[in-house]
Design a protein around this motif. Structure first.
Motif, PDB file in Angstrom:
ATOM      1  N   UNK A   1      13.025  20.233   0.000  1.00  0.00           N
ATOM      2  CA  UNK A   1      12.228  20.787   1.097  1.00  0.00           C
ATOM      3  C   UNK A   1      10.760  20.968   0.783  1.00  0.00           C
ATOM      4  N   UNK A   2      10.247  20.225  -0.186  1.00  0.00           N
ATOM      5  CA  UNK A   2       8.838  20.378  -0.549  1.00  0.00           C
ATOM      6  C   UNK A   2       8.008  19.125  -0.262  1.00  0.00           C
ATOM      7  N   UNK A   3       8.551  18.193   0.494  1.00  0.00           N
ATOM      8  CA  UNK A   3       7.799  16.978   0.831  1.00  0.00           C
ATOM      9  C   UNK A   3       6.889  17.285   2.008  1.00  0.00           C
ATOM     10  N   UNK A   4       5.604  17.488   1.713  1.00  0.00           N
ATOM     11  CA  UNK A   4       4.633  17.823   2.750  1.00  0.00           C
ATOM     12  C   UNK A   4       3.301  17.136   2.460  1.00  0.00           C
ATOM     13  N   UNK A   5       3.275  15.798   2.519  1.00  0.00           N
ATOM     14  CA  UNK A   5       2.003  15.113   2.237  1.00  0.00           C
ATOM     15  C   UNK A   5       0.957  15.467   3.289  1.00  0.00           C
ATOM     16  N   UNK A   6      -0.271  15.585   2.854  1.00  0.00           N
ATOM     17  CA  UNK A   6      -1.340  15.940   3.786  1.00  0.00           C
ATOM     18  C   UNK A   6      -1.865  14.698   4.492  1.00  0.00           C
ATOM     19  N   UNK A   7      -2.173  14.866   5.756  1.00  0.00           N
ATOM     20  CA  UNK A   7      -2.784  13.777   6.525  1.00  0.00           C
ATOM     21  C   UNK A   7      -4.263  13.721   6.147  1.00  0.00           C
ATOM     22  N   UNK A   8      -4.772  12.512   6.041  1.00  0.00           N
ATOM     23  CA  UNK A   8      -6.156  12.311   5.647  1.00  0.00           C
ATOM     24  C   UNK A   8      -7.048  12.196   6.880  1.00  0.00           C
ATOM     25  N   UNK A   9      -8.286  12.629   6.748  1.00  0.00           N
ATOM     26  CA  UNK A   9      -9.254  12.528   7.831  1.00  0.00           C
ATOM     27  C   UNK A   9      -9.932  11.164   7.756  1.00  0.00           C
ATOM     28  N   UNK A  10      -9.400  10.214   8.526  1.00  0.00           N
ATOM     29  CA  UNK A  10      -9.887   8.835   8.510  1.00  0.00           C
ATOM     30  C   UNK A  10     -11.114   8.702   9.401  1.00  0.00           C
ATOM     31  N   UNK A  11     -12.156   8.128   8.826  1.00  0.00           N
ATOM     32  CA  UNK A  11     -13.389   7.874   9.569  1.00  0.00           C
ATOM     33  C   UNK A  11     -13.377   6.465  10.170  1.00  0.00           C
ATOM     34  N   UNK A  12     -12.887   5.485   9.370  1.00  0.00           N
ATOM     35  CA  UNK A  12     -12.874   4.096   9.848  1.00  0.00           C
ATOM     36  C   UNK A  12     -11.828   3.296   9.082  1.00  0.00           C
ATOM     37  N   UNK A  13     -11.327   2.255   9.744  1.00  0.00           N
ATOM     38  CA  UNK A  13     -10.422   1.296   9.126  1.00  0.00           C
ATOM     39  C   UNK A  13     -10.949  -0.098   9.420  1.00  0.00           C
ATOM     40  N   UNK A  14     -11.133  -0.890   8.365  1.00  0.00           N
ATOM     41  CA  UNK A  14     -11.628  -2.252   8.522  1.00  0.00           C
ATOM     42  C   UNK A  14     -10.567  -3.229   8.025  1.00  0.00           C
ATOM     43  N   UNK A  15     -10.174  -4.168   8.891  1.00  0.00           N
ATOM     44  CA  UNK A  15      -9.174  -5.174   8.569  1.00  0.00           C
ATOM     45  C   UNK A  15      -9.883  -6.461   8.173  1.00  0.00           C
ATOM     46  N   UNK A  16      -9.544  -6.987   6.994  1.00  0.00           N
ATOM     47  CA  UNK A  16     -10.150  -8.221   6.505  1.00  0.00           C
ATOM     48  C   UNK A  16      -9.041  -9.232   6.219  1.00  0.00           C
TER      49      UNK A  16
END
Length: 114
Positions: free
Chosen positions: A60-75
């Motif tokens: 019961x300790x799986x609690x990954x934090x969500x990241x504050x994404x500014x941008x995603x670039x696909x190459x």
């Protein structure tokens, strides 16, 4: 290339990570998948991760934090068989995902850049 298919698979993969569903992670991660932490000089294989995730979920300790994404670039490469996704976070950190298409998209590497 239309990124819709890859984006859909990435969404499923990320949801599986945040919910701790390592069975679904295994479907979308290449057998040789690894997580590279450049700052620490550390590398995790997918099997190590699955064990750690399973243990954390069971306790019961799986609690990954969500990241504050500014941008995603696909190459995408010329043949649209490989894609690097560069994720820029609001705190200026960067993460790079490497995806390969071979009848379906699979992630081969998740790299936390210096």
């Amino acid at each position: 290339m239309d990124t819709t298919q890859l984006e859909s698979i990435r969404d499923i993969w990320m949801d599986a990570f945040f919910t701790g569903n390592y069975d679904v992670l295994a479907q979308y991660e290449d057998q040789k998948f690894k997580v590279v932490y450049e700052q620490d000089g550390r590398v995790e294989s997918n099997y190590t991760r699955y064990d750690l995730i399973a243990h954390a979920v069971q306790n019961g300790v799986w609690k990954p934090q969500k990241l504050d994404v500014e941008a995603e670039d696909f190459d995408f490469d010329v043949d649209n068989q490989h894609c690097k996704v560069l994720i820029s976070l609001e705190d200026r950190r960067k993460i790079q995902e490497t995806w390969v298409y071979n009848n379906e998209w699979k992630i081969t590497e998740l790299r936390f850049l210096k």
